[in-house]
Design a protein around this motif. Structure first.
Motif, PDB file in Angstrom:
ATOM      1  N   ASP A  63       0.832  -1.208   0.000  1.00 59.39           N
ATOM      2  CA  ASP A  63       0.000   0.000   0.000  1.00 59.39           C
ATOM      3  C   ASP A  63       0.870   1.263   0.000  1.00 59.39           C
ATOM      4  OD1 ASP A  63      -2.338   1.406  -0.065  1.00 59.39           O
ATOM      5  OD2 ASP A  63      -2.752   1.262   2.078  1.00 59.39           O
ATOM      6  N   TRP A  64       1.870   1.263  -0.820  1.00 63.06           N
ATOM      7  CA  TRP A  64       2.833   2.362  -0.837  1.00 63.06           C
ATOM      8  C   TRP A  64       2.598   3.385  -1.964  1.00 63.06           C
ATOM      9  CZ3 TRP A  64       8.184  -0.413   0.242  1.00 63.06           C
ATOM     10  CH2 TRP A  64       8.288  -0.657   1.620  1.00 63.06           C
ATOM     11  N   LYS A  65       1.632   3.115  -2.817  1.00 57.66           N
ATOM     12  CA  LYS A  65       1.412   4.065  -3.920  1.00 57.66           C
ATOM     13  C   LYS A  65       1.093   5.452  -3.366  1.00 57.66           C
ATOM     14  CE  LYS A  65      -0.515   4.920  -8.415  1.00 57.66           C
ATOM     15  NZ  LYS A  65       0.196   6.198  -8.290  1.00 57.66           N
ATOM     16  N   GLN A  66       0.429   5.481  -2.212  1.00 57.95           N
ATOM     17  CA  GLN A  66       0.082   6.770  -1.593  1.00 57.95           C
ATOM     18  C   GLN A  66       1.299   7.663  -1.331  1.00 57.95           C
ATOM     19  OE1 GLN A  66      -1.113   6.291   2.618  1.00 57.95           O
ATOM     20  NE2 GLN A  66      -0.458   4.139   2.460  1.00 57.95           N
ATOM     21  N   PHE A  67       2.479   7.065  -1.223  1.00 56.72           N
ATOM     22  CA  PHE A  67       3.678   7.868  -0.951  1.00 56.72           C
ATOM     23  C   PHE A  67       4.396   8.298  -2.227  1.00 56.72           C
ATOM     24  CE2 PHE A  67       3.617   4.781   2.752  1.00 56.72           C
ATOM     25  CZ  PHE A  67       2.901   5.639   3.576  1.00 56.72           C
ATOM     26  N   HIS A  68       3.930   7.755  -3.351  1.00 53.48           N
ATOM     27  CA  HIS A  68       4.615   8.037  -4.617  1.00 53.48           C
ATOM     28  C   HIS A  68       3.988   9.214  -5.351  1.00 53.48           C
ATOM     29  CE1 HIS A  68       6.667   3.896  -5.398  1.00 53.48           C
ATOM     30  NE2 HIS A  68       7.255   4.601  -4.473  1.00 53.48           N
ATOM     31  N   ASN A  69       4.826   9.992  -5.987  1.00 56.05           N
ATOM     32  CA  ASN A  69       4.339  10.960  -6.966  1.00 56.05           C
ATOM     33  C   ASN A  69       5.390  11.021  -8.060  1.00 56.05           C
ATOM     34  OD1 ASN A  69       6.167  13.468  -6.637  1.00 56.05           O
ATOM     35  ND2 ASN A  69       5.660  12.849  -4.541  1.00 56.05           N
ATOM     36  N   PRO A  70       4.967  11.354  -9.272  1.00 54.89           N
ATOM     37  CA  PRO A  70       5.898  11.240 -10.408  1.00 54.89           C
ATOM     38  C   PRO A  70       7.168  12.074 -10.240  1.00 54.89           C
ATOM     39  CG  PRO A  70       3.647  11.529 -11.187  1.00 54.89           C
ATOM     40  CD  PRO A  70       3.609  11.738  -9.694  1.00 54.89           C
TER      41      PRO A  70
END
Lengths: 118, 118, 118, 118
Positions: free
Chosen positions: A19-26
């Motif tokens: 559930d780490w997508k929340q910490f990603h930004n391009p």
């Protein structure tokens, strides 16, 4: 014998399971890409030609790990930006073939210099 | 559906057909890697969140081209240093799985922060 | 005979006269810093030792311009983050003196290697 | 109240007292410049706006140290390449003034965007 798709799927599955997508930004992915490429570069510093030659042989695993890290962000950024990296690669190679015809470019340093930055 | 091996073979065939290996050395490949990663990064500058969102959609091809350039040098450097990038990738993913067990890492920012630099 | 303070004042005056601070944020200043450093690096690529030697002499102004661009962002970022760069420089040089005593470090490559990343 | 000349003299004296010039070459100085700029950039990653704001305040000394490291290589490279960095800075600022007249550039994002890469 892995395809880009298979590797990308593994990376995305790893991220989603945590559930780490929340910490990603391009933008931060782009920073990661540069920072990992810099870690590759660091291996090449402060060595003369023969020292570097020996170093590259004895540190193959360490350099491989940094190259994988760079590849990791290339694949993940492509995924998140909905880029078909395989198609973009084939397009680029076709363009390279057209821009640098074999008979004109063979062994030519000036052609190569133009090419060097792709 | 391309494998790393197929892509690498294309890049090496392109280079060899032009007799350009003579101009290559691993250190300059590493410089190329960083410079291309920097060209990816340049796309992300001086835009607020909504400007960046629009920009990334309208410049997908340009960013794809820079990501391909970065991938290009990852593959060529791996080839020239005799690195099995696919095997190194699988090793890394196994290590990531061990270091960040799903049940401990799920949604945890601190785990993610430790992970972030891979 | 310019001080860091005088140079920084000029850069900030240039920006304020154009009301451009609104477009600046520290993260993008950091991106600029890396991108300009990469432009310095680009000059050093794909040249053997004697080619590089000639190139550096004939391209002194171009390289100077890229070094100034890098310095520009170092100064502006220091200003915006309220960092006293001159004081930080003196602190660093004192630390370097302590970490690498002359009598132990003189001509020693291993000491130098430890030092190389400051 | 330090001048570029004074700072450069300190760096060169530090190096010469240790007989380390023998380990330096301009290309590796350029690598150092990029690697230190990347260390500045690393501080800005994986933080949202308010996290970054707090981080920048609480890590001022660490960021200052990385900015000094970047400055260090700018000064040393300028010295070794016989570049008058102060003169190059003044030239650049004059050019910036001519390229972006106050009355045309004031508050204009498009002018700024053109300027952004200096």
């Amino acid at each position: 014998m892995q395809t880009l798709q298979e590797m990308t799927a593994k990376i995305v599955a790893f991220r989603d399971a945590r559930d780490w997508k929340q910490f990603h930004n391009p933008k931060d992915l782009a920073l990661s890409l540069v920072l990992e490429a810099a870690e590759v570069l660091e291996h090449f510093q402060w060595k003369n030609a023969s020292e570097l030659d020996n170093y590259l042989k004895s540190h193959k695993d360490a350099i491989a790990a940094e190259l994988v890290d760079t590849l990791y962000w290339v694949l993940l950024m492509s995924h998140d930006l909905d880029i078909d990296l395989g198609a973009a690669f084939q397009k680029k190679m076709r363009e390279n073939d057209e821009k640098y015809p074999e008979d004109q470019a063979k062994g030519k340093h000036d052609k190569y210099t133009a090419y060097k930055n792709l």
